[in-house]
Scaffold this active site. Structure first.
Site, PDB file in Angstrom:
ATOM      1  N   GLU A  67      43.122 -51.129   6.262  1.00 22.78           N
ATOM      2  CA  GLU A  67      43.373 -50.957   4.827  1.00 22.78           C
ATOM      3  C   GLU A  67      42.995 -49.558   4.375  1.00 22.78           C
ATOM      4  OE1 GLU A  67      42.477 -50.992   0.468  1.00 22.78           O
ATOM      5  OE2 GLU A  67      41.176 -50.459   2.144  1.00 22.78           O
ATOM      6  N   ASP A 101      38.399 -53.275   8.355  1.00 21.78           N
ATOM      7  CA  ASP A 101      38.024 -51.906   8.716  1.00 21.78           C
ATOM      8  C   ASP A 101      37.125 -51.285   7.656  1.00 21.78           C
ATOM      9  OD1 ASP A 101      40.240 -51.861   6.889  1.00 21.78           O
ATOM     10  OD2 ASP A 101      40.550 -49.740   7.359  1.00 21.78           O
TER      11      ASP A 101
END
Ligand SMILES: [Zn+2]
Length: 439
Positions: A210, A120
């Site tokens: 994350e 991400d």
């Protein structure tokens, strides 16, 4: 993956993200057509340029895992590429975590080493990236496509002459952490070549979410199978991090007494003013804007209030656990003092621990840190050991039993439109990772 399935996932991702993928469809189509060629022998740069075009901005407000479907698009792409390069057990699970492993070769007794990167990107700026390549940086001001300029950064002069990848100025680049993904994928390809050096088992994982602090939540440590691991998620080439903050959050709630201001004398307790008093009791020099290195802080993230109720949201950080406990005690003491002044129950202080300094765990495995230092120096890179003024997935994984320091990706200016990465730094990191996993 066939066109139809690819397009369905992409349309779902578009709906999920609430924005049109008008040109994105074309990008995916092009990626699909070129995939076979690219995978045959893909350099770290080519991989990186492909991965950053898949929008994977995570979304804190969404409770699902992954929080955005674009991450599954990238995850499926990576798992497929891994299988095509010969990683037989490559898979993406239902939460969007991608795992795969390369069996040991000529070093069956060597430790199993894990490499982890996250898929991400930060939601601080838009994530629909159109990367731009500067073939040879002239050392001057970098003018991005939209007119934004990159200048005045200390690291820029040293990059003169290098090939750089920058944004168009309209989005994040996503080197955090797709550079880590591209470097690990390129290493995998290298270690599967017939002339690859001997190595122990190599375990690879790509995680979702994350950036919103959930990357380690559903990580299958047992299934991953590594004895220890490294996240490849740092900045400038050579960064080696195994210390992070101890972290807590705190919500301060104030209950006031509201009375018509015309007749409030000696009666009103204005909750907003009591909240301001609370804020004023904390040491102003221990704020993020006045601290660096190993200095911790109290950070006011948000506030709301009127005469009757008020709320303050804080995060507390310190590398030293005792000092973090002192900060927590300070919050409680400030609340108690105001309660003595304004009456019991006026102020309530709710504290919650978030994560701990991974040095507590990683420090017990000096060989894991030495291995990383040697991998850098063997490749002519001076290791830059520094404390992280934040947390990492590695911190949470370390406390769950997988020691996990953090290595550089080679990138700069993460989470912003001025993010950039030099191609030679990514290529160097592939070499560092090869040395790291070699027996
Ligand atoms: Zn990152």
């Amino acid at each position: 993956m066939g066109f139809v399935l690819w397009n369905i996932i992409q349309q779902k991702a578009a709906r999920h993200n609430g924005r049109s993928f008008g040109t994105g469809g074309r990008i995916y189509q092009v990626i699909n057509e070129r995939k076979q060629v690219c995978i045959a022998m893909s350099s770290v740069k080519e991989r990186f340029l492909r991965y950053v075009q898949v929008e994977t901005t995570s979304c804190e407000a969404n409770e699902n895992c992954p929080s955005t479907l674009g991450q599954k698009v990238l995850g499926e792409m990576l798992a497929t590429e891994m299988r095509e390069m010969g990683i037989a057990d490559a898979r993406m699970d239902e939460d969007g975590y991608v795992y795969g492993s390369i069996p040991a070769k000529g070093a069956e007794c060597a430790p199993a080493i894990g490499l982890i990167a996250h898929m991400d990107t930060s939601d601080a700026v838009p994530g629909a990236t159109s990367p731009q390549v500067i073939p040879a940086y002239d050392g001057g001001v970098i003018r991005l496509k939209n007119g934004l300029e990159i200048a005045g950064f200390d690291f820029l002069p040293a990059l003169k002459g290098q090939e750089l990848i920058v944004t168009s100025g309209d989005s994040v680049l996503g080197a955090d952490d797709k550079a880590g993904v591209a470097e690990i994928m390129t290493l995998c390809e290298r270690m599967l070549e017939p002339d690859a050096p001997d190595h122990g088992r190599i375990c690879v994982a790509f995680t979702p979410d994350e950036e919103i602090g959930r990357g380690a939540d559903r990580f299958d440590i047992r299934g991953f199978g590594a004895d220890f691991a490294y996240t490849v998620d740092g900045g400038a080439l050579g960064e080696l991090e195994f210390e992070c903050f101890n972290a807590a959050s705190c919500v301060v709630r104030v209950r006031g007494i509201n009375i018509h201001p015309g007749s409030a004398k000696d009666q009103m307790i204005n909750a907003s003013l009591v909240a301001m008093e609370f804020a004023g009791m904390l040491p102003p020099w221990e704020r993020p804007e006045h601290t660096e290195g190993y200095e911790g802080f109290y950070h006011l993230r948000g506030m709301s209030g009127d005469e009757e109720t008020a709320e303050l949201q804080y995060i507390l950080r310190d590398h030293d656990r005792t000092k973090l406990e002192e900060k927590k005690a300070m919050m409680t003491a400030a609340g108690e003092m105001l309660n003595r002044r304004y009456g019991k129950g006026t102020v309530s202080v709710e504290l919650k621990d978030s994560y701990r300094n991974m040095k507590e765990i990683v420090g017990q495995y000096p060989e894991v840190i030495e291995r990383a230092k040697n991998a850098f120096t063997d490749n002519g890179v001076e290791p830059i050991v520094q404390p992280i003024r934040g947390g990492t997935d590695g911190a949470l994984l370390s406390f769950r039993g997988l020691p996990c320091p953090n290595l550089s990706t080679g990138g700069y200016n993460f989470h912003g439109r001025k993010e950039l990465i030099p191609v030679p730094a990514m290529e160097k990191m592939v070499g560092v990772l090869e040395t790291l996993v070699r027996s």
